[in-house]
Write a protein that holds these residues in place. Structure first.
Motif, PDB file in Angstrom:
ATOM      1  N   ILE A  51      34.444  86.232   5.575  1.00  0.00           N
ATOM      2  CA  ILE A  51      34.676  85.890   6.969  1.00  0.00           C
ATOM      3  C   ILE A  51      36.099  86.299   7.329  1.00  0.00           C
ATOM      4  N   THR A  52      36.202  87.042   8.421  1.00  0.00           N
ATOM      5  CA  THR A  52      37.497  87.522   8.885  1.00  0.00           C
ATOM      6  C   THR A  52      37.464  87.637  10.396  1.00  0.00           C
ATOM      7  N   CYS A  53      38.533  88.084  10.977  1.00  0.00           N
ATOM      8  CA  CYS A  53      38.620  88.316  12.420  1.00  0.00           C
ATOM      9  C   CYS A  53      38.476  89.822  12.647  1.00  0.00           C
ATOM     10  N   CYS A  54      37.478  90.212  13.420  1.00  0.00           N
ATOM     11  CA  CYS A  54      37.218  91.642  13.637  1.00  0.00           C
ATOM     12  C   CYS A  54      38.041  92.200  14.796  1.00  0.00           C
ATOM     13  N   ARG A  55      38.485  93.433  14.616  1.00  0.00           N
ATOM     14  CA  ARG A  55      39.235  94.120  15.668  1.00  0.00           C
ATOM     15  C   ARG A  55      38.305  94.433  16.843  1.00  0.00           C
ATOM     16  N   THR A  56      38.846  94.424  18.034  1.00  0.00           N
ATOM     17  CA  THR A  56      38.043  94.734  19.212  1.00  0.00           C
ATOM     18  C   THR A  56      37.846  96.236  19.342  1.00  0.00           C
ATOM     19  N   ASN A  57      36.785  96.622  20.004  1.00  0.00           N
ATOM     20  CA  ASN A  57      36.437  98.032  20.268  1.00  0.00           C
ATOM     21  C   ASN A  57      36.271  98.852  18.990  1.00  0.00           C
ATOM     22  N   MET A  58      35.870  98.219  17.932  1.00  0.00           N
ATOM     23  CA  MET A  58      35.640  98.933  16.665  1.00  0.00           C
ATOM     24  C   MET A  58      34.206  98.687  16.208  1.00  0.00           C
ATOM     25  N   ASP A  59      33.272  98.820  17.124  1.00  0.00           N
ATOM     26  CA  ASP A  59      31.875  98.514  16.822  1.00  0.00           C
ATOM     27  C   ASP A  59      30.975  99.745  16.965  1.00  0.00           C
ATOM     28  N   LYS A  60      31.379 100.849  16.372  1.00  0.00           N
ATOM     29  CA  LYS A  60      30.673 102.121  16.559  1.00  0.00           C
ATOM     30  C   LYS A  60      29.478 102.297  15.613  1.00  0.00           C
ATOM     31  N   MET A  67      28.195  93.412  10.962  1.00  0.00           N
ATOM     32  CA  MET A  67      29.301  92.563  10.516  1.00  0.00           C
ATOM     33  C   MET A  67      29.860  91.741  11.680  1.00  0.00           C
ATOM     34  N   ILE A  68      30.070  92.366  12.812  1.00  0.00           N
ATOM     35  CA  ILE A  68      30.617  91.676  13.983  1.00  0.00           C
ATOM     36  C   ILE A  68      29.668  90.582  14.458  1.00  0.00           C
ATOM     37  N   ALA A  69      28.369  90.859  14.451  1.00  0.00           N
ATOM     38  CA  ALA A  69      27.385  89.842  14.839  1.00  0.00           C
ATOM     39  C   ALA A  69      27.459  88.638  13.898  1.00  0.00           C
ATOM     40  N   PHE A  70      27.634  88.909  12.617  1.00  0.00           N
ATOM     41  CA  PHE A  70      27.769  87.831  11.631  1.00  0.00           C
ATOM     42  C   PHE A  70      29.005  86.984  11.928  1.00  0.00           C
ATOM     43  N   MET A  71      30.138  87.632  12.204  1.00  0.00           N
ATOM     44  CA  MET A  71      31.397  86.922  12.448  1.00  0.00           C
ATOM     45  C   MET A  71      31.354  86.104  13.735  1.00  0.00           C
ATOM     46  N   LYS A  72      30.551  86.518  14.711  1.00  0.00           N
ATOM     47  CA  LYS A  72      30.502  85.830  16.005  1.00  0.00           C
ATOM     48  C   LYS A  72      29.643  84.568  15.988  1.00  0.00           C
ATOM     49  N   LYS A  73      28.928  84.315  14.921  1.00  0.00           N
ATOM     50  CA  LYS A  73      28.113  83.104  14.851  1.00  0.00           C
ATOM     51  C   LYS A  73      29.038  81.884  14.887  1.00  0.00           C
ATOM     52  N   PRO A  74      28.673  80.848  15.632  1.00  0.00           N
ATOM     53  CA  PRO A  74      29.535  79.654  15.748  1.00  0.00           C
ATOM     54  C   PRO A  74      29.934  79.052  14.396  1.00  0.00           C
ATOM     55  N   LYS A  75      29.012  79.026  13.451  1.00  0.00           N
ATOM     56  CA  LYS A  75      29.311  78.470  12.125  1.00  0.00           C
ATOM     57  C   LYS A  75      30.441  79.250  11.453  1.00  0.00           C
ATOM     58  N   HIS A  76      30.400  80.575  11.558  1.00  0.00           N
ATOM     59  CA  HIS A  76      31.402  81.411  10.902  1.00  0.00           C
ATOM     60  C   HIS A  76      32.740  81.375  11.642  1.00  0.00           C
ATOM     61  N   LYS A  77      32.692  81.259  12.969  1.00  0.00           N
ATOM     62  CA  LYS A  77      33.936  81.099  13.729  1.00  0.00           C
ATOM     63  C   LYS A  77      34.622  79.792  13.346  1.00  0.00           C
ATOM     64  N   LYS A  78      33.837  78.751  13.154  1.00  0.00           N
ATOM     65  CA  LYS A  78      34.390  77.449  12.763  1.00  0.00           C
ATOM     66  C   LYS A  78      35.053  77.546  11.387  1.00  0.00           C
ATOM     67  N   ILE A  79      34.404  78.207  10.455  1.00  0.00           N
ATOM     68  CA  ILE A  79      34.969  78.373   9.114  1.00  0.00           C
ATOM     69  C   ILE A  79      36.275  79.160   9.187  1.00  0.00           C
ATOM     70  N   TYR A  80      36.315  80.207  10.012  1.00  0.00           N
ATOM     71  CA  TYR A  80      37.541  80.993  10.142  1.00  0.00           C
ATOM     72  C   TYR A  80      38.665  80.152  10.737  1.00  0.00           C
ATOM     73  N   GLU A  82      39.135  77.029  10.363  1.00  0.00           N
ATOM     74  CA  GLU A  82      39.602  76.093   9.341  1.00  0.00           C
ATOM     75  C   GLU A  82      40.703  76.690   8.480  1.00  0.00           C
ATOM     76  N   ARG A  83      40.759  78.001   8.433  1.00  0.00           N
ATOM     77  CA  ARG A  83      41.785  78.690   7.638  1.00  0.00           C
ATOM     78  C   ARG A  83      43.188  78.273   8.070  1.00  0.00           C
ATOM     79  N   SER A  84      43.372  78.007   9.355  1.00  0.00           N
ATOM     80  CA  SER A  84      44.699  77.682   9.874  1.00  0.00           C
ATOM     81  C   SER A  84      45.220  76.343   9.372  1.00  0.00           C
TER      82      SER A  84
END
Length: 157
Positions: A51-60, A67-80, A82-84
């Motif tokens: 799980i990471t933060c994806c760069r914008t406009n890099m979805d070619k 990968m971006i769809a996976f990261m955008k799921k609410p569960k994965h955003k919440k886990i990311y 928590e890193r802070s």
């Protein structure tokens, strides 16, 4: 687990997780790990979800889109998020209390020991404030009162 990291976090994490296959579900890294190949290989070889933060406009490519769809799921955003406060809480705590935007220091030794000393001092004063029923965020002046002469500190560093 804290790992000394002077190289790329993603490359280091890849090496450090080989023996953990099947023991952990997620690996959370900063945006420098935004790599579709690494994302795929963590799932394929390590059976871990990166799980990471994806760069914008890099979805070619299709792999990036997946990968971006996976990261955008609410569960994965919440886990990311928590890193802070689970991975890097002390830097945020010191930054908030002392109202820092940036703090430049040279070398790993200075960073490690300076932040450890600041963090310990802040936590000691927060505990004291908590026991006295005061706000644990209003410890800035108490911490600054305990610092040695600034001339000595700059000579030491």
């Amino acid at each position: 687990m804290w790992i000394r990291n002077s190289a790329n976090e993603a490359k280091r994490m890849w090496l450090e997780t080989a023996h953990l296959k099947g023991q952990i579900d997620y690996v959370v890294m900063d945006s420098k790990a935004d790599d579709a190949d690494l994302f795929r290989e963590f799932q394929r070889q390590r059976k871990m979800k990166m799980i990471t933060c994806c760069r914008t406009n890099m979805d070619k490519t299709p792999n990036r889109k997946k990968m971006i769809a996976f990261m955008k799921k609410p569960k994965h955003k919440k886990i990311y998020r928590e890193r802070s406060y689970k991975v890097e809480p002390m830097q945020g705590l010191v930054k908030d209390i002392f109202e820092l935007d940036r703090c430049w220091m040279r070398g790993d030794e200075n960073n490690r020991w300076l932040f450890a000393a600041m963090g310990l001092t802040v936590q000691m004063h927060q505990l004291q404030a908590f026991k006295q029923g005061r706000s644990t965020w209003n410890v800035k002046e108490l911490v600054l009162d305990k610092l040695p002469d600034p001339g000595l500190v700059t000579k030491f560093i």
